[in-house]
Scaffold this motif. Structure first.
Motif, PDB file in Angstrom:
ATOM      1  N   TYR A 167     -33.755 -43.168  37.322  1.00  0.00           N
ATOM      2  CA  TYR A 167     -33.678 -41.758  37.692  1.00  0.00           C
ATOM      3  C   TYR A 167     -32.218 -41.345  37.741  1.00  0.00           C
ATOM      4  O   TYR A 167     -31.400 -42.020  38.376  1.00  0.00           O
ATOM      5  CB  TYR A 167     -34.362 -41.515  39.041  1.00  0.00           C
ATOM      6  CG  TYR A 167     -34.222 -40.092  39.536  1.00  0.00           C
ATOM      7  CD1 TYR A 167     -34.724 -39.032  38.788  1.00  0.00           C
ATOM      8  CD2 TYR A 167     -33.567 -39.815  40.729  1.00  0.00           C
ATOM      9  CE1 TYR A 167     -34.589 -37.724  39.229  1.00  0.00           C
ATOM     10  CE2 TYR A 167     -33.433 -38.516  41.175  1.00  0.00           C
ATOM     11  CZ  TYR A 167     -33.936 -37.471  40.419  1.00  0.00           C
ATOM     12  OH  TYR A 167     -33.797 -36.180  40.842  1.00  0.00           O
ATOM     13  N   SER A 168     -31.880 -40.244  37.094  1.00  0.00           N
ATOM     14  CA  SER A 168     -30.486 -39.817  36.970  1.00  0.00           C
ATOM     15  C   SER A 168     -29.889 -39.268  38.253  1.00  0.00           C
ATOM     16  O   SER A 168     -28.675 -39.280  38.423  1.00  0.00           O
ATOM     17  CB  SER A 168     -30.363 -38.738  35.886  1.00  0.00           C
ATOM     18  OG  SER A 168     -30.924 -37.505  36.341  1.00  0.00           O
ATOM     19  N   GLY A 169     -30.731 -38.749  39.132  1.00  0.00           N
ATOM     20  CA  GLY A 169     -30.220 -37.979  40.255  1.00  0.00           C
ATOM     21  C   GLY A 169     -30.042 -36.530  39.829  1.00  0.00           C
ATOM     22  O   GLY A 169     -30.251 -36.178  38.664  1.00  0.00           O
ATOM     23  N   LEU A 170     -29.657 -35.702  40.768  1.00  0.00           N
ATOM     24  CA  LEU A 170     -29.544 -34.264  40.514  1.00  0.00           C
ATOM     25  C   LEU A 170     -28.229 -33.872  39.847  1.00  0.00           C
ATOM     26  O   LEU A 170     -27.242 -34.594  39.916  1.00  0.00           O
ATOM     27  CB  LEU A 170     -29.641 -33.500  41.838  1.00  0.00           C
ATOM     28  CG  LEU A 170     -31.017 -33.455  42.495  1.00  0.00           C
ATOM     29  CD1 LEU A 170     -30.903 -32.844  43.883  1.00  0.00           C
ATOM     30  CD2 LEU A 170     -31.989 -32.666  41.643  1.00  0.00           C
ATOM     31  N   HIS A 171     -28.262 -32.692  39.241  1.00  0.00           N
ATOM     32  CA  HIS A 171     -27.065 -31.975  38.764  1.00  0.00           C
ATOM     33  C   HIS A 171     -26.259 -32.746  37.729  1.00  0.00           C
ATOM     34  O   HIS A 171     -25.038 -32.800  37.798  1.00  0.00           O
ATOM     35  CB  HIS A 171     -26.176 -31.581  39.941  1.00  0.00           C
ATOM     36  CG  HIS A 171     -26.899 -30.879  41.040  1.00  0.00           C
ATOM     37  ND1 HIS A 171     -27.571 -29.688  40.855  1.00  0.00           N
ATOM     38  CD2 HIS A 171     -27.082 -31.205  42.333  1.00  0.00           C
ATOM     39  CE1 HIS A 171     -28.123 -29.311  41.986  1.00  0.00           C
ATOM     40  NE2 HIS A 171     -27.856 -30.220  42.899  1.00  0.00           N
ATOM     41  N   LYS A 172     -26.923 -33.313  36.757  1.00  0.00           N
ATOM     42  CA  LYS A 172     -26.223 -34.062  35.720  1.00  0.00           C
ATOM     43  C   LYS A 172     -25.904 -33.157  34.530  1.00  0.00           C
ATOM     44  O   LYS A 172     -26.716 -32.327  34.116  1.00  0.00           O
ATOM     45  CB  LYS A 172     -27.051 -35.253  35.242  1.00  0.00           C
ATOM     46  CG  LYS A 172     -27.325 -36.271  36.331  1.00  0.00           C
ATOM     47  CD  LYS A 172     -26.051 -36.831  36.909  1.00  0.00           C
ATOM     48  CE  LYS A 172     -26.319 -37.766  38.045  1.00  0.00           C
ATOM     49  NZ  LYS A 172     -25.139 -38.115  38.802  1.00  0.00           N
ATOM     50  N   ALA A 173     -24.725 -33.351  33.981  1.00  0.00           N
ATOM     51  CA  ALA A 173     -24.317 -32.646  32.769  1.00  0.00           C
ATOM     52  C   ALA A 173     -25.020 -33.285  31.578  1.00  0.00           C
ATOM     53  O   ALA A 173     -25.360 -34.481  31.622  1.00  0.00           O
ATOM     54  CB  ALA A 173     -22.807 -32.737  32.599  1.00  0.00           C
ATOM     55  N   PRO A 174     -25.227 -32.533  30.505  1.00  0.00           N
ATOM     56  CA  PRO A 174     -25.852 -33.127  29.316  1.00  0.00           C
ATOM     57  C   PRO A 174     -25.152 -34.404  28.854  1.00  0.00           C
ATOM     58  O   PRO A 174     -25.815 -35.388  28.521  1.00  0.00           O
ATOM     59  CB  PRO A 174     -25.746 -32.009  28.276  1.00  0.00           C
ATOM     60  CG  PRO A 174     -25.804 -30.755  29.086  1.00  0.00           C
ATOM     61  CD  PRO A 174     -25.016 -31.085  30.334  1.00  0.00           C
ATOM     62  N   GLY A 211     -40.949 -32.704  40.925  1.00  0.00           N
ATOM     63  CA  GLY A 211     -41.667 -33.093  39.712  1.00  0.00           C
ATOM     64  C   GLY A 211     -41.067 -34.329  39.068  1.00  0.00           C
ATOM     65  O   GLY A 211     -41.791 -35.200  38.585  1.00  0.00           O
ATOM     66  N   ALA A 212     -39.736 -34.416  39.058  1.00  0.00           N
ATOM     67  CA  ALA A 212     -39.068 -35.588  38.487  1.00  0.00           C
ATOM     68  C   ALA A 212     -39.424 -36.843  39.277  1.00  0.00           C
ATOM     69  O   ALA A 212     -39.664 -37.902  38.699  1.00  0.00           O
ATOM     70  CB  ALA A 212     -37.553 -35.374  38.469  1.00  0.00           C
ATOM     71  N   HIS A 213     -39.477 -36.716  40.590  1.00  0.00           N
ATOM     72  CA  HIS A 213     -39.850 -37.862  41.425  1.00  0.00           C
ATOM     73  C   HIS A 213     -41.305 -38.261  41.182  1.00  0.00           C
ATOM     74  O   HIS A 213     -41.622 -39.455  41.121  1.00  0.00           O
ATOM     75  CB  HIS A 213     -39.631 -37.555  42.906  1.00  0.00           C
ATOM     76  CG  HIS A 213     -38.198 -37.577  43.309  1.00  0.00           C
ATOM     77  ND1 HIS A 213     -37.535 -38.725  43.671  1.00  0.00           N
ATOM     78  CD2 HIS A 213     -37.289 -36.579  43.398  1.00  0.00           C
ATOM     79  CE1 HIS A 213     -36.287 -38.440  43.955  1.00  0.00           C
ATOM     80  NE2 HIS A 213     -36.101 -37.145  43.806  1.00  0.00           N
ATOM     81  N   VAL A 214     -42.179 -37.284  41.038  1.00  0.00           N
ATOM     82  CA  VAL A 214     -43.593 -37.567  40.784  1.00  0.00           C
ATOM     83  C   VAL A 214     -43.763 -38.300  39.458  1.00  0.00           C
ATOM     84  O   VAL A 214     -44.470 -39.309  39.379  1.00  0.00           O
ATOM     85  CB  VAL A 214     -44.432 -36.264  40.825  1.00  0.00           C
ATOM     86  CG1 VAL A 214     -45.833 -36.493  40.278  1.00  0.00           C
ATOM     87  CG2 VAL A 214     -44.495 -35.716  42.243  1.00  0.00           C
ATOM     88  N   ILE A 215     -43.098 -37.816  38.411  1.00  0.00           N
ATOM     89  CA  ILE A 215     -43.264 -38.456  37.101  1.00  0.00           C
ATOM     90  C   ILE A 215     -42.585 -39.827  37.077  1.00  0.00           C
ATOM     91  O   ILE A 215     -43.110 -40.767  36.476  1.00  0.00           O
ATOM     92  CB  ILE A 215     -42.787 -37.544  35.949  1.00  0.00           C
ATOM     93  CG1 ILE A 215     -43.451 -37.952  34.630  1.00  0.00           C
ATOM     94  CG2 ILE A 215     -41.293 -37.539  35.784  1.00  0.00           C
ATOM     95  CD1 ILE A 215     -44.914 -37.710  34.561  1.00  0.00           C
TER      96      ILE A 215
END
Length: 137
Positions: free
Chosen positions: A41-48, A24-28
């Motif tokens: 795009y941040s990439g996966l598994h990012k801390a707040p 979904g993140a890639h689609v948006i």
């Protein structure tokens, strides 16, 4: 012509926490790019804190948080608090996308989230919301 019309809207699409579902993140992100927005795009598994740092350093207009893990009531407020610490909350349109229970949406809005988009939301609706609500700088 306003500055907003001449300057591209800068968006950070972020995946917070241990959620590894990023389709979904890639689609948006692609839809925002196709709409003429500048997308990071941040990439996966990012801390707040990592997401807050990226939003502040990149001076984004829009922060789209994609979350499907169910941890939205914990992680999104941490992001909002971080944006407040940097005085960036008022200048950043924060959106949340994912499977968010209806009863949690009001609490997210109370934290400062502008909109929550769930499954089935059209790309056009999301893009139009950003165009209409991105802060002018």
């Amino acid at each position: 012509m306003s500055e907003q019309e001449t300057r591209s809207i800068r968006c950070l699409v972020a995946k917070v926490g241990l959620d590894g579902h990023d389709r979904g993140a890639h689609v948006i992100a692609r839809a925002f790019r196709d709409a003429g927005f500048e997308v990071i795009y941040s990439g996966l598994h990012k801390a707040p804190a990592e997401i807050v740092q990226a939003a502040v350093q990149e001076d984004v207009d829009v922060l789209g948080i994609s979350i499907l893990s169910g941890a939205h009531k914990t992680l999104v407020p941490k992001i909002m608090d971080g944006l407040e610490e940097y005085d960036a909350a008022e200048d950043t349109l924060v959106l949340v996308g994912g499977v968010i229970p209806e009863e949690d949406k009001a609490a997210l809005r109370a934290e400062g989230v502008a909109a929550v988009f769930g499954p089935g939301t059209s790309i056009e609706e999301t893009v139009e919301f950003v165009r209409e609500n991105a802060p002018e700088r």
